[in-house]
Scaffold this motif. Structure first.
Motif, mmCIF file in Angstrom:
data_model
loop_
_atom_site.group_PDB
_atom_site.id
_atom_site.type_symbol
_atom_site.label_atom_id
_atom_site.label_comp_id
_atom_site.label_asym_id
_atom_site.label_seq_id
_atom_site.Cartn_x
_atom_site.Cartn_y
_atom_site.Cartn_z
ATOM 1 N N GLY A 248 0.773 -1.278 0.184
ATOM 2 C CA GLY A 248 -0.658 0.257 -0.341
ATOM 3 C C GLY A 248 0.877 1.314 0.168
ATOM 4 N N TYR A 249 2.262 1.133 0.289
ATOM 5 C CA TYR A 249 2.908 2.118 -0.039
ATOM 6 C C TYR A 249 2.420 3.021 -1.660
ATOM 7 N N LEU A 250 3.346 4.024 -1.280
ATOM 8 C CA LEU A 250 2.667 4.839 -3.078
ATOM 9 C C LEU A 250 4.214 4.944 -3.208
ATOM 10 N N ALA A 251 5.023 4.604 -2.948
ATOM 11 C CA ALA A 251 6.958 5.255 -2.901
ATOM 12 C C ALA A 251 8.115 4.568 -2.025
ATOM 13 N N ALA A 252 8.708 4.719 -2.395
ATOM 14 C CA ALA A 252 10.045 4.007 -1.692
ATOM 15 C C ALA A 252 11.220 4.585 -2.344
ATOM 16 N N THR A 253 12.079 4.668 -0.895
ATOM 17 C CA THR A 253 13.743 5.859 -1.279
ATOM 18 C C THR A 253 14.430 4.560 -0.685
ATOM 19 N N THR A 254 15.879 4.737 -1.456
ATOM 20 C CA THR A 254 17.268 4.001 -1.393
ATOM 21 C C THR A 254 18.279 4.507 -1.350
ATOM 22 N N VAL A 255 18.902 3.906 -0.904
ATOM 23 C CA VAL A 255 20.278 4.822 -0.552
ATOM 24 C C VAL A 255 21.008 5.310 -2.176
ATOM 25 N N GLU A 256 20.688 4.462 -3.093
ATOM 26 C CA GLU A 256 21.611 4.966 -4.189
ATOM 27 C C GLU A 256 21.958 6.682 -4.285
ATOM 28 N N GLU A 257 22.757 6.703 -5.169
ATOM 29 C CA GLU A 257 23.215 8.409 -4.489
ATOM 30 C C GLU A 257 22.999 9.187 -5.908
ATOM 31 N N GLY A 258 21.863 10.474 -5.871
ATOM 32 C CA GLY A 258 21.503 11.357 -6.375
ATOM 33 C C GLY A 258 20.230 11.839 -6.589
ATOM 34 N N VAL A 259 19.553 11.871 -7.456
ATOM 35 C CA VAL A 259 17.940 13.854 -7.095
ATOM 36 C C VAL A 259 16.928 12.641 -7.436
ATOM 37 N N ALA A 260 16.158 12.875 -6.434
ATOM 38 C CA ALA A 260 14.683 12.050 -7.133
ATOM 39 C C ALA A 260 14.644 12.962 -8.516
ATOM 40 N N ARG A 261 13.663 12.310 -9.422
ATOM 41 C CA ARG A 261 12.462 13.101 -10.216
ATOM 42 C C ARG A 261 11.473 12.046 -9.995
ATOM 43 N N GLY A 262 9.933 12.580 -10.658
ATOM 44 C CA GLY A 262 9.753 12.149 -11.198
ATOM 45 C C GLY A 262 9.116 11.152 -11.645
ATOM 46 N N ALA A 263 9.731 11.317 -12.810
ATOM 47 C CA ALA A 263 10.197 10.490 -13.788
ATOM 48 C C ALA A 263 10.486 8.845 -13.205
ATOM 49 N N ASP A 264 11.345 8.724 -11.770
ATOM 50 C CA ASP A 264 11.910 7.780 -11.719
ATOM 51 C C ASP A 264 10.563 6.622 -11.527
ATOM 52 N N ASP A 265 11.526 5.258 -11.431
ATOM 53 C CA ASP A 265 10.584 4.343 -10.483
ATOM 54 C C ASP A 265 10.185 4.466 -9.213
ATOM 55 N N PRO A 266 9.100 5.140 -9.344
ATOM 56 C CA PRO A 266 8.891 5.104 -7.579
ATOM 57 C C PRO A 266 9.515 4.611 -6.326
ATOM 58 N N PHE A 267 9.594 3.192 -6.730
ATOM 59 C CA PHE A 267 9.814 1.901 -5.616
ATOM 60 C C PHE A 267 11.344 2.172 -5.700
ATOM 61 N N ALA A 268 12.420 3.261 -6.181
ATOM 62 C CA ALA A 268 13.546 2.953 -6.676
ATOM 63 C C ALA A 268 13.987 4.679 -6.339
ATOM 64 N N LEU A 269 13.776 5.143 -5.264
ATOM 65 C CA LEU A 269 14.250 6.804 -5.580
ATOM 66 C C LEU A 269 15.602 7.618 -4.641
ATOM 67 N N LYS A 270 15.973 7.867 -5.286
ATOM 68 C CA LYS A 270 17.989 8.019 -5.357
ATOM 69 C C LYS A 270 17.243 9.599 -3.506
ATOM 70 N N ARG A 271 18.439 9.032 -2.555
ATOM 71 C CA ARG A 271 18.885 10.107 -2.034
ATOM 72 C C ARG A 271 20.530 10.420 -1.226
ATOM 73 N N VAL A 272 20.920 11.144 -1.219
ATOM 74 C CA VAL A 272 21.716 11.995 -0.804
ATOM 75 C C VAL A 272 22.068 11.572 0.392
ATOM 76 N N ARG A 273 23.074 10.609 1.472
ATOM 77 C CA ARG A 273 23.592 10.255 2.536
ATOM 78 C C ARG A 273 24.034 11.686 3.109
ATOM 79 N N VAL A 274 24.487 11.976 3.892
ATOM 80 C CA VAL A 274 24.782 12.954 4.263
ATOM 81 C C VAL A 274 26.129 12.840 5.357
ATOM 82 N N ASN A 275 27.478 12.657 5.218
ATOM 83 C CA ASN A 275 28.143 12.421 6.082
ATOM 84 C C ASN A 275 28.722 12.934 7.539
ATOM 85 N N ALA A 276 28.809 12.465 8.057
ATOM 86 C CA ALA A 276 30.238 12.951 9.400
ATOM 87 C C ALA A 276 30.390 13.751 8.863
ATOM 88 N N THR A 277 31.779 13.431 7.667
ATOM 89 C CA THR A 277 32.742 14.513 6.717
ATOM 90 C C THR A 277 32.587 15.768 6.277
#
Length: 288
Positions: A248-277
């Protein structure tokens, strides 16, 4: 007789006096006619007009086809505290002061934080979205999300998105009261499973339970829709993505690096991990 003459002479005078009194009593008294008018005018002038509700900063600038095509960075945070010496996965710890610097830098660069629901509405329904949207996600459910992240975002008037693992509710994580405090502050609550397993290694029944029961528990306990999901450690495959959709979810995010867009697979949305460095400057460079 003398009194007859007096009556005859005085009658017209009395009539005149009566007429005069009648006329004066019917005419408005200048000393009292101005005050009600002035008071009425003053009251009408002093009554404030109802203020039009202001549009929140987070929405309202981009709509239509442009909103559907917009790129939206989804930042991924974990612990918002300085990493203790020797701690495992120290790169996932972001010092609270660095976090505050990063948020101020995003604001100064023109970004506006939104929820995943707002991003989804922009991508699927044409907005409205801010000119430079960003989604701030916080994985797992650490105490520092409430004690350190929430006050910083509250000062900016920004929401966060908490990907909550239900086992993190209680001692060592976030209390029910604290989670409700985040919701009251405008945060969106979404699912990160029951126990944070590698979903690709689960049998179908256990996979279904992790996806469906975590969503149902959050909905029941907090009265929120829980429409979005984050794969623990980003682990997913075609089977997991389909099960996530079926839950029943509309979308899901991954840890794959990148910027999400509306045309992307909604169940493979990219994210930008912010690190300690990362610093405020390096984060802005990563976002372009």
């Amino acid at each position: 007789m003398w009194w007859s003459r007096m009556i005859a002479v005085g009658a017209p005078v009395l009539v005149g006096l009566a007429v005069l009194v009648a006329v004066r009593s019917g005419a408005p008294d200048p000393a009292h006619s101005v005050a009600p008018t002035a008071t009425s005018t003053a009251t009408a002038t002093a009554t404030p007009r109802k203020a039009r509700p202001r549009k929140p900063r987070a929405v309202g600038e981009i709509t239509g086809a442009k909103a559907r095509r917009m790129a939206v960075p989804i930042l991924m945070y974990h612990v918002i505290s300085k990493a203790p010496a020797g701690v495992a996965n120290a790169e996932l710890w972001v010092d609270k002061d660095v976090f505050a610097d990063e948020m101020r830098a995003l604001r100064a660069a023109g970004y506006t934080a939104i929820t995943l629901q707002q991003a989804w509405d922009g991508w699927r329904h044409g907005g409205p979205l801010p000119r430079k949207p960003v989604v701030l996600t916080f994985d797992d459910g650490y105490l520092s999300h409430y004690t350190h992240a929430k006050p910083v975002l509250r000062k900016l008037g920004w929401p966060g998105v908490l990907y909550l693992t239900t086992k993190s509710i209680g001692p060592g994580g976030l209390t029910v009261k604290q989670i409700r405090g985040l919701i009251k502050a405008g945060w969106e609550i979404d699912s990160h499973t029951l126990t944070h397993p590698d979903l690709t290694a689960l049998d179908d029944a256990t996979l279904e339970r992790e996806l469906q029961d975590s969503r149902a528990e959050l909905q029941e306990r907090f009265g929120v829709p829980v429409r979005f999901f984050a794969y623990p450690a980003g682990r997913n495959d075609a089977r997991v993505r389909e099960a996530t959709r079926a839950a029943g979810y509309l979308a899901a995010t991954t840890v794959e690096e990148g910027v999400a867009r509306g045309a992307d697979d909604p169940f493979a949305l990219k994210r930008v991990r912010v690190n300690a460095t990362d610093t405020a400057e390096s984060l802005l460079r990563r976002l372009g």
